[in-house]
Design a protein around this motif. Structure first.
Motif: not given
Length: 237
Positions: A120-123, A217-221, A227-237
């Protein structure tokens, strides 16, 4: 069993149930899965475990490939929809299970391993329910069409023919969300589909109404916990 379904822009699977458990995600693109417990926008790095008998619907706002893995057993006794990380191993196991010749004990062993690797992951859910009031509904539709529109309720009210207070009450009473929270959810949901298409964060932030990438990024987090990058598995921001 495992099924892959190619979905075109705007396609949806209407609310339905399965007699078995289902693990679902987008192997390409992004899908939105909604249940009575909420709605999740899932990139290829996250999947939703849907227990048997739970009604759910699937939507896309861009081309996607939707994968559904049906399994008789439940991991860890999960009884509610649960978001999990889609790891490389999980992807390989799901691909392995697509072989129609895989049967009996061999299939059961593969399914057991797949269940064992689910984590499970936080979502948070990103619910964007539509108001019933015609004036508030017109505002909601306009924001979905252009999330970057930054007008406040007073300005929207002049266009919709209602006071800002009336619109605020309609959003709260009919969606369960304040207007501000509703618009944030709408913006972030639109952003997830853009990010899944590898749109740079700097471009996404402008398209969904944030003045700077850092504000986005602050609103996303704040909403999704990462962060957006972490949500997408480390995609570059």
């Amino acid at each position: 069993m495992v099924g892959d379904f190619t979905m075109a822009h705007g396609m949806r699977f209407a609310p339905h149930v399965h007699p078995v458990h289902q693990l679902s995600w987008a192997t390409e693109g992004t899908v939105s899965i909604s249940t009575g417990a909420g709605a999740w926008v899932l990139p290829s790095t996250r999947a939703l475990w849907i227990p048997a008998g739970v009604e759910h619907a699937v939507d896309v706002s861009g081309p996607a490939v939707f994968r559904a893995v049906h399994i008789d057993r439940s991991p860890h006794g999960w009884s509610a929809p649960t978001v999990v990380a889609v790891t490389s191993l999980l992807r390989e196991l799901a691909a392995y299970l697509t072989d129609p010749a895989l049967r009996g004990d061999a299939r059961r062993r593969a399914e057991a391993v797949l269940l064992d690797v689910l984590r499970p992951v936080s979502a948070a859910t990103l619910e964007v329910p539509m108001p019933a009031d015609e004036r508030a509904l017109a505002v909601a539709r306009a924001i979905l069409a252009d999330p970057s529109d930054a007008r406040g309720l007073a300005a929207w009210g002049r266009e919709a023919g209602a006071s800002g207070r009336t619109l605020a009450r309609a959003f709260t009473a009919e969606t369960g969300l304040s207007f501000g929270r509703w618009r944030t959810n709408a913006r972030l949901r639109a952003a997830l589909f853009l990010l899944a298409a590898h749109t740079p964060v700097s471009v996404v932030s402008r398209r969904v109404g944030y003045g700077t990438p850092s504000a986005f990024i602050a609103a996303f987090r704040a909403a999704l916990g990462v962060s957006p990058g972490a949500y997408f598995g480390g995609a570059p921001e």
